[in-house]
Design a protein around this motif. Structure first.
Motif, short mmCIF file in Angstrom:
data_model
loop_
_atom_site.label_atom_id
_atom_site.label_comp_id
_atom_site.label_asym_id
_atom_site.label_seq_id
_atom_site.Cartn_x
_atom_site.Cartn_y
_atom_site.Cartn_z
N LEU A 1 0.83 -1.20 0.00
CA LEU A 1 0.00 0.00 0.00
C LEU A 1 0.86 1.25 0.00
O LEU A 1 0.55 2.24 -0.68
CB LEU A 1 -0.94 -0.01 1.21
N LEU B 1 0.73 4.25 -2.66
CA LEU B 1 0.51 5.65 -2.27
C LEU B 1 1.66 6.52 -2.74
O LEU B 1 1.50 7.70 -3.03
CB LEU B 1 0.36 5.76 -0.75
N LYS C 1 -4.33 11.44 -0.70
CA LYS C 1 -4.62 11.91 0.65
C LYS C 1 -5.85 11.21 1.21
O LYS C 1 -5.88 10.80 2.38
CB LYS C 1 -4.82 13.42 0.65
N PHE C 2 -6.85 11.04 0.36
CA PHE C 2 -8.07 10.35 0.79
C PHE C 2 -7.77 8.89 1.13
O PHE C 2 -8.16 8.39 2.18
CB PHE C 2 -9.13 10.44 -0.31
N TYR C 3 -7.06 8.22 0.22
CA TYR C 3 -6.74 6.80 0.44
C TYR C 3 -5.96 6.61 1.74
O TYR C 3 -6.30 5.76 2.56
CB TYR C 3 -5.92 6.24 -0.72
N SER C 4 -4.90 7.39 1.90
CA SER C 4 -4.08 7.20 3.09
C SER C 4 -4.88 7.52 4.34
O SER C 4 -4.76 6.83 5.36
CB SER C 4 -2.81 8.05 3.01
N GLY C 5 -5.73 8.54 4.25
CA GLY C 5 -6.57 8.88 5.40
C GLY C 5 -7.49 7.75 5.79
O GLY C 5 -7.63 7.43 6.97
N ALA C 6 -8.09 7.10 4.80
CA ALA C 6 -9.02 6.00 5.09
C ALA C 6 -8.28 4.81 5.66
O ALA C 6 -8.71 4.20 6.64
CB ALA C 6 -9.76 5.62 3.81
N ILE C 7 -7.13 4.47 5.07
CA ILE C 7 -6.42 3.26 5.51
C ILE C 7 -5.83 3.46 6.89
O ILE C 7 -5.68 2.51 7.66
CB ILE C 7 -5.33 2.90 4.47
N PHE C 8 -5.55 4.71 7.23
CA PHE C 8 -4.94 4.98 8.54
C PHE C 8 -5.98 5.07 9.66
O PHE C 8 -5.63 5.02 10.84
CB PHE C 8 -4.15 6.29 8.44
N LEU C 9 -7.25 5.20 9.28
CA LEU C 9 -8.31 5.43 10.28
C LEU C 9 -8.30 4.42 11.45
O LEU C 9 -8.40 4.83 12.60
CB LEU C 9 -9.67 5.44 9.58
N MET D 1 2.17 1.04 7.27
CA MET D 1 2.15 1.71 5.97
C MET D 1 2.78 3.09 6.06
O MET D 1 3.58 3.49 5.21
CB MET D 1 0.70 1.83 5.48
N VAL D 2 2.44 3.83 7.12
CA VAL D 2 2.96 5.19 7.25
C VAL D 2 4.47 5.17 7.49
O VAL D 2 5.20 6.01 6.97
CB VAL D 2 2.21 5.92 8.38
N LEU E 1 5.97 4.48 4.22
CA LEU E 1 5.82 5.65 3.36
C LEU E 1 6.92 6.67 3.68
O LEU E 1 7.52 7.26 2.77
CB LEU E 1 4.44 6.25 3.57
#
Lengths: 312, 296
Positions: free
Chosen positions: A111, A115, A123-131, A193-194, A197
């Motif tokens: 992922l 990204l 930004k949307f994808y990473s925001g959702a996956i990080f939730l 993931m972060v 990244l």
């Protein structure tokens, strides 16, 4: 450590005024001691003394309200190594850890790579996956208990819809631990993931540009630039995930209470049960010491390769 | 971890633009990437949406309307009921006091200690540093039994302090701030000394202002960590009015085992503050994890 822009700005602004000659400190050592004292006192009182205390208590039979705490030598450890429940807990914890390493880390890396392509909507994808990372273990455990509900849960509804056999998830001793691991992978992916990244962003663009000029395709660039340069990050993620996963407790408490038939007992769950349910604190401390030795061994591994960091 | 800087987590700024790739191949690759990312975004968010929608259904209709994804007549009755029957407001207050208190003391003590370890010149510095590194590898669970006995001996059980001290003592922030302050050039400090600043004034006027990015990362991470804390508060508290939200909600499962509507309503109430803060400051949260990922 790369300097932040702010720091570079400050340095530029001051560079005209700075002298390199050493200015004698007018303070004595005392102000440094005053500055560091509060934290050192806390370390000593909250971590160091109790840490030594854990070893001490593990050599005793220790009920919190008893008048005396008889010394029993290594009896607690001997008992521990003959205790099938403890071995079961170790095997469960190791299995849980392995599941996280095998599934969580590669998915997180994949992922992060996607990204890092800087697609629209990143930004949307990473925001959702990080939730799931920002929500607590108690919250996600309760939500997933509902998803895992054998009759009314979402997961069995999906399985039923595509014609697969439905599972009893948390209510069967053969699937309960795997169910907890599945949820934990789901919660933890964003975290790794972060970190991946950040590692990917740290690889200088020049390398890729040079490779493109040399005619390297996407796969070759991944194989010969990204992967080797990401090695320290990958190793770090592996070790941190391993150390984290050995402390698994909250999910077990909320979702299964160690059941069914002890199939989800983990090291920390067993520690909590002996220490704070049965109040056998000597025995619980022996479990804690063994947990420490395991995590310490893993940390040594981490420290050893920490210095192995690739410099760009 | 020490090699990460906040600058590196910059979303959306162009990486190397690839012009040479065949455009057909590139389009397919991008489409696949979008599909995969969309799939995982859905997997990560649907459980929350599902829980929220269920919490809006009347308790007696949850099981009969299970195939009805969007509730036909949404109601907040579950929220009202679970709020009336449990001291949720008190638990939220407890959690806030604990999280804010721990963040405050962590930032204060860790910047002080990190400053001394990075720039200080005093006897015993290496000993203290060894202590920090050494305690970094102790899993917090190991100290719980002795700490429990210690807190009972002090008569501190059922107090905020008893919970907070364990998290404030965490050595990670000290280590992180030391690494950060090491990156600040000594020449800045010497310049401040020439201007007549004392050791402490250098801390307040030079070090703290420069540490803002690291402080927000550490602060956010500590907040999430303490807000989600479970085992230690569970162990040290036996007065349910002192429970932080997570412990209170976690212990509801027994009483509400079949009342999913109310249980999930409580879950939504507990999750909402952090999720709202996260949506407002997504970047800070992610940087917090990227910078502090090593914290156990």
């Amino acid at each position: 450590m790369a300097e932040s822009h702010g720091l570079q700005r400050v340095r530029r602004r001051f560079s005209g005024y700075l002298s390199t000659e050493h200015v004698e400190s007018t303070d004595t050592d005392l102000s440094w001691y005053a500055i560091i004292l509060p934290k050192v006192v806390l370390f000593a009182a909250i971590l160091l003394v109790p840490f030594i205390g854990a070893f001490y208590i593990s050599l005793h039979e220790w009920a919190p309200l008893a008048q005396t705490h008889p010394f029993v030598g290594l009896d607690n450890y001997v008992r521990l190594f003959q205790d099938p429940v403890f071995w079961n807990a170790i095997i469960n914890t190791a299995g849980y850890s392995l599941a996280l390493l095998v599934f969580d880390v590669p998915i997180a890396l994949g992922l992060a790579l996607l990204l890092n392509m800087n697609l629209r909507g990143t930004k949307f994808y990473s925001g959702a996956i990080f939730l799931p990372v920002v929500t607590s273990w108690v919250i996600v455990s309760l939500i997933w208990s509902w998803l895992y509900n054998p009759e009314y849960g979402l997961l069995n509804a999906i399985l039923g819809a595509v014609g697969l056999p439905q599972l009893s998830w948390l209510q069967s001793s053969s699937t309960a631990l795997a169910s907890i691991a599945l949820m934990s992978i789901w919660k933890h992916i964003g975290f790794n993931m972060v970190i991946f990244l950040a590692g990917l962003k740290g690889i200088p663009d020049d390398y890729y540009e040079a490779a493109i000029v040399d005619g390297a395709n996407r796969w070759q660039r991944f194989r010969y630039i990204t992967l080797p340069l990401l090695k320290p990050t990958t190793f770090f993620v592996f070790i941190v995930t391993l150390i984290f996963s050995f402390r698994v407790y909250t999910q077990v408490y909320v979702m299964t209470q160690g059941g069914p038939v002890r199939s989800t007992y983990t090291i920390v769950y067993y520690f909590w049960q002996t220490g704070f349910q049965e109040f056998e604190m000597g025995y619980a401390s022996a479990i804690a010491v063994v947990l420490f030795l395991i995590v310490f061994g893993l940390s040594i591994l981490q420290q050893r390769t920490w210095g192995d960091d690739v410099e760009y | 971890m020490t090699t990460l800087s906040t600058d590196e987590l910059d979303f959306g700024d162009g990486g190397p633009e690839v012009q040479h790739e065949g455009s057909w191949y590139d389009t397919v690759a991008k489409a696949v990437a979008h599909l995969v990312l969309l799939f995982f975004s859905a997997v990560m968010t649907i459980p929350f949406v599902w829980a929220f929608l269920t919490s809006l259904k009347p308790e007696n209709k949850i099981f009969t309307t299970i195939r009805q994804i969007i509730p036909a007549d949404p109601t907040f009755a579950n929220y009202v009921n679970v709020w009336m029957q449990n001291p949720l407001d008190r638990w939220i207050l407890n959690s806030l006091v604990l999280a804010v208190g721990v963040v405050f003391f962590t930032l204060l003590l860790d910047t002080l200690a990190g400053y001394a370890l990075a720039k200080g010149d005093f006897k015993g510095k290496s000993l203290v540093y060894t202590l920090v590194i050494g305690t970094l590898v102790i899993p917090p669970q190991v100290v719980l039994v002795p700490l429990y006995l210690e807190m009972n001996a002090l008569n501190w059980s059922n107090t905020y302090w008893a919970i907070m001290v364990l998290y404030i003592a965490n050595p990670f922030g000290t280590f992180m701030m030391r690494q950060f302050f090491l990156g600040i050039p000594d020449s800045l400090i010497e310049a401040a000394r020439m201007d007549g600043c004392s050791t402490f004034q250098i801390y307040t006027r030079v070090m703290l202002p420069l540490a803002k990015p690291a402080l927000s990362s550490l602060g956010v991470f500590t907040f999430i960590f303490v807000w989600g804390a479970f085992l230690w508060p569970l162990v040290i508290l036996n007065d349910s009015s002192m429970y932080p939200l997570q412990v209170g909600i976690g212990l509801l499962t027994g009483r509400y085992s079949s009342q999913w509507g109310q249980l999930l309503a409580a879950v939504v109430i507990a999750a909402l503050p952090v999720i709202a803060a996260y949506l407002l400051a997504q970047r800070t949260f992610m940087e917090g994890i990227a910078l502090t990922g090593g914290k156990g």
